[in-house]
Design a protein around this motif. Structure first.
Motif, PDB file in Angstrom:
ATOM      1  N   VAL A 140       2.798  -0.558  -7.584  1.00  0.00           N
ATOM      2  CA  VAL A 140       1.718  -0.527  -6.618  1.00  0.00           C
ATOM      3  C   VAL A 140       2.356  -1.360  -5.366  1.00  0.00           C
ATOM      4  O   VAL A 140       2.458  -2.519  -5.471  1.00  0.00           O
ATOM      5  N   ILE A 141       2.006  -0.726  -4.404  1.00  0.00           N
ATOM      6  CA  ILE A 141       2.588  -1.291  -3.016  1.00  0.00           C
ATOM      7  C   ILE A 141       1.308  -1.398  -1.924  1.00  0.00           C
ATOM      8  O   ILE A 141       0.631  -0.476  -1.922  1.00  0.00           O
ATOM      9  N   TRP A 143       0.514  -1.930   2.438  1.00  0.00           N
ATOM     10  CA  TRP A 143       0.538  -1.207   3.574  1.00  0.00           C
ATOM     11  C   TRP A 143       1.467  -2.026   4.625  1.00  0.00           C
ATOM     12  O   TRP A 143       2.044  -1.384   5.710  1.00  0.00           O
ATOM     13  N   LYS A 167       2.176   3.854  -6.470  1.00  0.00           N
ATOM     14  CA  LYS A 167       0.680   4.033  -5.977  1.00  0.00           C
ATOM     15  C   LYS A 167       0.959   3.389  -4.594  1.00  0.00           C
ATOM     16  O   LYS A 167       1.051   2.274  -4.634  1.00  0.00           O
ATOM     17  N   GLU A 205      -5.770   1.513 -10.786  1.00  0.00           N
ATOM     18  CA  GLU A 205      -6.386   0.981 -12.197  1.00  0.00           C
ATOM     19  C   GLU A 205      -5.833   1.943 -13.382  1.00  0.00           C
ATOM     20  O   GLU A 205      -5.569   1.457 -14.299  1.00  0.00           O
ATOM     21  N   THR A 219       2.704  -5.496  -5.812  1.00  0.00           N
ATOM     22  CA  THR A 219       2.722  -6.331  -4.488  1.00  0.00           C
ATOM     23  C   THR A 219       1.290  -6.127  -3.864  1.00  0.00           C
ATOM     24  O   THR A 219       0.981  -4.812  -3.533  1.00  0.00           O
ATOM     25  N   GLY A 220       0.711  -6.947  -3.533  1.00  0.00           N
ATOM     26  CA  GLY A 220      -0.684  -7.098  -2.656  1.00  0.00           C
ATOM     27  C   GLY A 220      -1.442  -8.338  -2.718  1.00  0.00           C
ATOM     28  O   GLY A 220      -0.756  -9.310  -2.777  1.00  0.00           O
ATOM     29  N   SER A 221      -2.772  -8.281  -2.633  1.00  0.00           N
ATOM     30  CA  SER A 221      -3.208  -9.574  -2.790  1.00  0.00           C
ATOM     31  C   SER A 221      -3.737 -10.324  -4.061  1.00  0.00           C
ATOM     32  O   SER A 221      -3.531  -9.649  -4.893  1.00  0.00           O
ATOM     33  N   THR A 224      -6.487  -8.557  -6.197  1.00  0.00           N
ATOM     34  CA  THR A 224      -5.841  -7.563  -6.872  1.00  0.00           C
ATOM     35  C   THR A 224      -5.059  -7.966  -7.993  1.00  0.00           C
ATOM     36  O   THR A 224      -5.091  -7.231  -9.035  1.00  0.00           O
ATOM     37  N   GLU A 242       3.575 -10.029  -7.067  1.00  0.00           N
ATOM     38  CA  GLU A 242       3.907 -10.509  -5.619  1.00  0.00           C
ATOM     39  C   GLU A 242       2.915 -10.550  -4.848  1.00  0.00           C
ATOM     40  O   GLU A 242       2.220  -9.458  -4.184  1.00  0.00           O
ATOM     41  N   LEU A 243       2.229 -11.567  -4.686  1.00  0.00           N
ATOM     42  CA  LEU A 243       0.747 -11.730  -4.021  1.00  0.00           C
ATOM     43  C   LEU A 243       0.958 -12.400  -2.740  1.00  0.00           C
ATOM     44  O   LEU A 243       1.707 -12.753  -2.262  1.00  0.00           O
ATOM     45  N   CYS A 276       3.567 -11.003   4.122  1.00  0.00           N
ATOM     46  CA  CYS A 276       2.942 -12.235   3.038  1.00  0.00           C
ATOM     47  C   CYS A 276       3.602 -13.683   3.358  1.00  0.00           C
ATOM     48  O   CYS A 276       3.055 -14.755   3.204  1.00  0.00           O
ATOM     49  N   GLU A 374      -5.876 -17.074   2.951  1.00  0.00           N
ATOM     50  CA  GLU A 374      -4.635 -16.459   3.508  1.00  0.00           C
ATOM     51  C   GLU A 374      -5.317 -15.770   4.861  1.00  0.00           C
ATOM     52  O   GLU A 374      -6.104 -14.826   4.585  1.00  0.00           O
ATOM     53  N   PHE A 440      13.310 -13.516  -4.873  1.00  0.00           N
ATOM     54  CA  PHE A 440      11.917 -13.681  -3.954  1.00  0.00           C
ATOM     55  C   PHE A 440      10.966 -13.388  -4.676  1.00  0.00           C
ATOM     56  O   PHE A 440      10.683 -12.721  -5.604  1.00  0.00           O
TER      57      PHE A 440
HETATM   58  P1  NAD Z   1      -4.595  -5.019  -1.704  1.00  0.00           P
HETATM   59  O1  NAD Z   1      -4.390  -5.954  -3.126  1.00  0.00           O
HETATM   60  O2  NAD Z   1      -5.930  -5.006  -1.322  1.00  0.00           O
HETATM   61  O3  NAD Z   1      -3.717  -3.581  -2.092  1.00  0.00           O
HETATM   62  C1  NAD Z   1      -2.427  -3.383  -2.438  1.00  0.00           C
HETATM   63  C2  NAD Z   1      -2.276  -2.269  -3.120  1.00  0.00           C
HETATM   64  O4  NAD Z   1      -3.014  -2.285  -4.515  1.00  0.00           O
HETATM   65  C3  NAD Z   1      -2.853  -0.984  -2.489  1.00  0.00           C
HETATM   66  O5  NAD Z   1      -1.956   0.184  -2.843  1.00  0.00           O
HETATM   67  C4  NAD Z   1      -4.139  -0.831  -3.382  1.00  0.00           C
HETATM   68  O6  NAD Z   1      -4.590   0.511  -3.020  1.00  0.00           O
HETATM   69  C5  NAD Z   1      -3.863  -1.146  -4.679  1.00  0.00           C
HETATM   70  N1  NAD Z   1      -5.092  -1.698  -5.282  1.00  0.00           N
HETATM   71  C6  NAD Z   1      -6.244  -1.932  -4.849  1.00  0.00           C
HETATM   72  N2  NAD Z   1      -7.217  -2.280  -5.849  1.00  0.00           N
HETATM   73  C7  NAD Z   1      -6.582  -2.166  -6.996  1.00  0.00           C
HETATM   74  C8  NAD Z   1      -6.915  -2.086  -8.293  1.00  0.00           C
HETATM   75  N3  NAD Z   1      -8.052  -2.600  -8.621  1.00  0.00           N
HETATM   76  N4  NAD Z   1      -5.718  -1.956  -9.439  1.00  0.00           N
HETATM   77  C9  NAD Z   1      -4.599  -1.531  -8.986  1.00  0.00           C
HETATM   78  N5  NAD Z   1      -4.351  -1.522  -7.596  1.00  0.00           N
HETATM   79  C10 NAD Z   1      -5.208  -1.617  -6.594  1.00  0.00           C
HETATM   80  O7  NAD Z   1      -3.255  -5.611  -0.670  1.00  0.00           O
HETATM   81  P2  NAD Z   1      -3.154  -5.149   0.889  1.00  0.00           P
HETATM   82  O8  NAD Z   1      -4.272  -5.653   1.507  1.00  0.00           O
HETATM   83  O9  NAD Z   1      -2.617  -3.885   0.831  1.00  0.00           O
HETATM   84  O10 NAD Z   1      -2.071  -5.925   1.275  1.00  0.00           O
HETATM   85  C11 NAD Z   1      -2.041  -7.336   1.844  1.00  0.00           C
HETATM   86  C12 NAD Z   1      -1.723  -8.444   0.787  1.00  0.00           C
HETATM   87  O11 NAD Z   1      -0.576  -8.040   0.067  1.00  0.00           O
HETATM   88  C13 NAD Z   1      -1.571  -9.729   1.383  1.00  0.00           C
HETATM   89  O12 NAD Z   1      -2.255 -10.673   0.560  1.00  0.00           O
HETATM   90  C14 NAD Z   1      -0.127 -10.171   1.226  1.00  0.00           C
HETATM   91  O13 NAD Z   1       0.013 -11.576   1.250  1.00  0.00           O
HETATM   92  C15 NAD Z   1       0.118  -9.287   0.260  1.00  0.00           C
HETATM   93  N6  NAD Z   1       1.675  -9.086   0.051  1.00  0.00           N
HETATM   94  C16 NAD Z   1       2.487  -9.671  -0.746  1.00  0.00           C
HETATM   95  C17 NAD Z   1       3.683  -9.939  -0.682  1.00  0.00           C
HETATM   96  C18 NAD Z   1       4.767 -10.466  -1.318  1.00  0.00           C
HETATM   97  O14 NAD Z   1       5.974  -9.964  -1.708  1.00  0.00           O
HETATM   98  N7  NAD Z   1       4.347 -11.556  -2.266  1.00  0.00           N
HETATM   99  C19 NAD Z   1       4.421  -8.677   0.296  1.00  0.00           C
HETATM  100  C20 NAD Z   1       3.642  -7.972   0.996  1.00  0.00           C
HETATM  101  C21 NAD Z   1       2.362  -8.286   0.792  1.00  0.00           C
END
Ligand code: NAD
Length: 470
Positions: A140-141, A143, A167, A205, A219-221, A224, A242-243, A276, A374, A440
Motif C-alpha cells: 500500500v503506497i 502519493w 494499492k 482494508e 507506506t503512509g501516515s 493508517t 514506513e510511516l 517523509c 508531522e 531505510f
Molecule cells: P495515508 O496513510 O493517508 O495513505 C497511504 C495509503 O494508504 C494510500 O494508498 C491510502 O489510500 C491507503 N489507506 C488509507 N486508509 C487505509 C486503510 N484504512 N487501510 C489500508 N490502506 C489505507 O498517507 P498519505 O497521506 O497518502 O501519505 C503521507 C504520509 O506517508 C506521511 O505521513 C508521510 O510521512 C508518510 N510517508 C512515509 C514514508 C516512509 O518511508 N516512512 C515515505 C513516504 C511517505
C-alpha cells in the motif's frame, strides 16, 4: 486497475477521477475498485506465484534489469505524467523516475548474489538455511513518491519470488500503473503484479485483511499504519510499516552555514515539503541563528512557486486540497495563538491549484503543533538552542523517529549526535538523501522494519532451516 496482466474496469463499473493539483483539471478517470476486485487480484496473484517461485533469482532479476532499461528510455514522458498527477516540478519528477530505474537495477544486481546458507555443524550434521518466497504479498503506497516507493516494494518482492497486489494512492495512481505495464513489457509473467485502484478504507482494508495475503508492506501516515497493524494482526501477517516523520535538523555553531542553508531549503521545500524525511524541525545554535535566518529567508524567497510543468518552477502545489487546508490551518492557528512568528510566506494563492507559499516560522512555542505533529507541507519551524545537549533533548522530544541530521565540522559532536539521536537514519552534513544500497526505516512511531539494502531481501522472504543427518 491491472489484474492478471490486463487493464480492467471495476467489477461494479464504478470510476473516480484524478485531478491535476496545479490546474484542478481532470486528468483521467480510473476504476473505483471494491472487495470483489481485491479478491480477483488476489486470485491472479495466487495462481501465478508458484511458477514464479521456481524461476531462478537470476532470471527474475533479468526482468527487473530490462524494466529499468525501458524506464530510462522513457524518463521524459514518465516524468511529465508524474508532475501532472502529483504536482512536483518536472526536475524532481525526472529525479524520481531516474531513481526508480536505479532501484530496479540495484535489485537486479542482487539476483546473482542471492544464496542459501550451508553449515556443517558436526561431522554427521549439516544444516541448510533456505530463503523462500513468502507467497502473496500486498503493498500500500502513498502519493508523495509514487514511483520510487512502488519500486522499493515491487522490486525486492518480485526478486524474492513473491506475487504482489498493489494499492496506490487515489491522487497519484497513474505512475504505478505505468511502471507495472513496463514490468510486463519487460517480461514479467502475468498475475504476479496486480494493481487495484480505489479508496484506502475499502480497497486498502480488504487487501490488508485478505487471509491469503501473507505480508503487507505499507507506506503512509502513522494513523493508517496503526490501522494496518491491527488488521494484519488477525492472521499474524508479516508487516513492514514506513510511516510519518518529523525529522530534526541540527545546525551547530561551527557548521558551514552556506551548505546548511542550502540543505534546509532543499530538505524542507523539495516536493513542497511532502516527504517523509523532510526537514520538519530546524534547530539552530543561538550564536549563528541570526545570520543563518537571514540567509535562509533570502534563499526561501528566491524559490519560484508555480505549475511543475514550467521549467522555472522550483516548488509546485500541494498534492491535494485537503493537504493545503491542513497546512493553511496550522499556520492560521500559529498566528492566532501567537505560538510562532511567520517571517516569510504564510499564505495560499487565490487562483486555481493547491499552492501555498514557502514559509518560515521563528519563536516557536515548545507546545506548538508545528513541533509535535508531522507538518506535511512547505512550513519550516526554526528553534534556537544553547548547546548540543539541549538540541538533542529537544530533537528527541517527538513521537517520530525517522531521519535526523546534524551539521557540524566537530567530530565529537558528530559522534554524540549519532549515538543519541532517536532515528532510523542519521545524516551528517546532508539531509534527505536515501540511496537504495542502505537500509531505510524508522524507530518509535515512524515504523517497523527496514526497506532497501540487502536487508530488504530478508523482509520479503521466509527463512527455512533444514537439519540433515546422513
Ligand atoms: P495515508 O496513510 O493517508 O495513505 C497511504 C495509503 O494508504 C494510500 O494508498 C491510502 O489510500 C491507503 N489507506 C488509507 N486508509 C487505509 C486503510 N484504512 N487501510 C489500508 N490502506 C489505507 O498517507 P498519505 O497521506 O497518502 O501519505 C503521507 C504520509 O506517508 C506521511 O505521513 C508521510 O510521512 C508518510 N510517508 C512515509 C514514508 C516512509 O518511508 N516512512 C515515505 C513516504 C511517505
Amino acid at each position: 486497475m491491472l489484474i492478471n496482466g490486463k487493464q480492467v474496469a471495476a467489477i461494479d463499473g464504478r470510476t473516480f477521477t484524478v485531478t491535476n493539483p496545479a490546474t484542478e483539471e481532470t486528468i483521467v478517470s480510473l476504476p473505483h475498485g471494491g472487495l470483489e476486485d481485491v479478491r480477483s487480484a488476489v486470485d491472479a496473484a495466487e495462481a501465478a506465484q508458484p511458477g514464479w517461485a521456481r524461476v531462478s533469482p537470476r532470471d527474475r532479476a533479468h526482468v527487473l534489469a530490462s524494466a529499468a532499461r525501458l524506464i530510462r528510455e522513457r524518463v521524459p514522458a514518465l516524468a511529465r505524467d508524474l508532475t501532472r498527477e502529483q504536482g512536483k516540478p518536472l526536475r524532481e519528477s525526472t529525479d524520481e523516475i531516474r531513481g526508480t530505474a536505479n532501484v530496479l537495477e540495484y535489485y537486479a544486481g542482487l539476483g546473482s548474489a542471492f544464496r542459501d546458507d550451508l553449515y556443517r555443524l558436526a561431522p554427521d550434521l549439516d544444516a541448510q538455511v533456505l530463503r523462500q518466497p513468502i507467497g502473496i504479498c500486498a503493498a500500500v503506497i502513498p502519493w508523495n513518491m509514487p514511483a520510487l516507493l512502488f519500486a522499493w516494494k515491487a522490486a525486492p518482492a518480485l526478486l524474492c519470488g513473491n506475487s504482489l497486489v498493489v494499492k496506490p494512492a487515489s491522487t497519484a495512481p497513474m505512475t504505478p500503473l505505468a511502471l507495472a505495464a513496463i514490468l510486463h513489457e519487460a517480461g514479467l509473467p502475468r498475475g504476479l503484479l496486480n494493481i487495484v485502484t480505489g479508496p484506502g478504507e475499502t480497497v486498502g482494508e480488504a487487501l490488508v485483511s485478505e487471509p491469503r495475503v501473507r505480508k503487507v508492506s505499507f507506506t503512509g501516515s502513522t494513523e493508517t499504519g496503526r490501522r494496518v497493524m491491527v488488521l494484519a494482526a488477525a492472521n499474524i501477517k508479516r508487516v513492514t510499516l514506513e510511516l510519518g516523520g518529523s525529522d530534526p535538523m541540527i545546525v551547530c555553531e561551527d557548521a558551514d552555514l552556506e551548505r546548511a542553508v542550502a540543505g534546509a531549503v532543499a530538505g524542507r521545500f523539495y516536493n513542497s515539503g511532502q516527504v517523509c524525511t523532510a526537514v520538519k524541525r530546524l534547530f539552530v545554535h543561538e550564536a549563528v541563528a541570526d545570520e543563518f535566518t537571514r540567509h535562509l529567508v533570502a534563499a526561501v524567497e528566491r524559490l519560484t512557486v508555480g505549475n511543475g510543468m514550467e521549467p522555472a518552477t522550483r516548488m509546485g502545489p500541494l498534492n491535494s486540497a485537503t493537504g493545503l487546508e491542513r497546512i493553511a490551518s496550522l499556520v492560521r492557528e500559529t498566528r492566532e495563538a501567537d505560538t510562532g512568528t511567520v517571517i516569510t510566506g504564510g499564505s495560499e494563492s487565490s487562483g486555481a491549484g493547491n499552492f501555498y507559499e514557502p514559509t518560515v516560522v521563528t519563536d516557536v512555542a515548545e507546545d506548538s503543533r508545528l513541533l509535535s505533529e508531522e507538518v506535511f507541507g512547505p512550513v519550516l519551524p526554526l528553534v534556537r538552542f544553547r548547546d548540543l545537549n539541549d538540541a538533542l533533548i529537544r530533537a528527541n522530544r517527538s513521537p517520530y523517529g525517522l531521519g535526523a541530521s546534524i551539521w557540524t565540522r566537530n567530530t565529537k559532536y558528530m559522534r554524540e549526535a549519532t549515538r543519541r539521536l532517536e532515528a532510523g537514519l542519521v545524516w551528517i552534513n546532508l539531509h534527505l538523501k536515501v540511496p537504495p544500497e542502505v537500509p531505510f526505516g524508522g524507530t518509535k512511531q515512524s515504523g517497523l522494519g527496514r526497506e532497501n539494502g540487502v536487508q530488504a531481501l530478508e523482509a520479503w522472504s521466509e527463512t527455512k532451516t533444514v537439519l540433515i543427518r546422513e
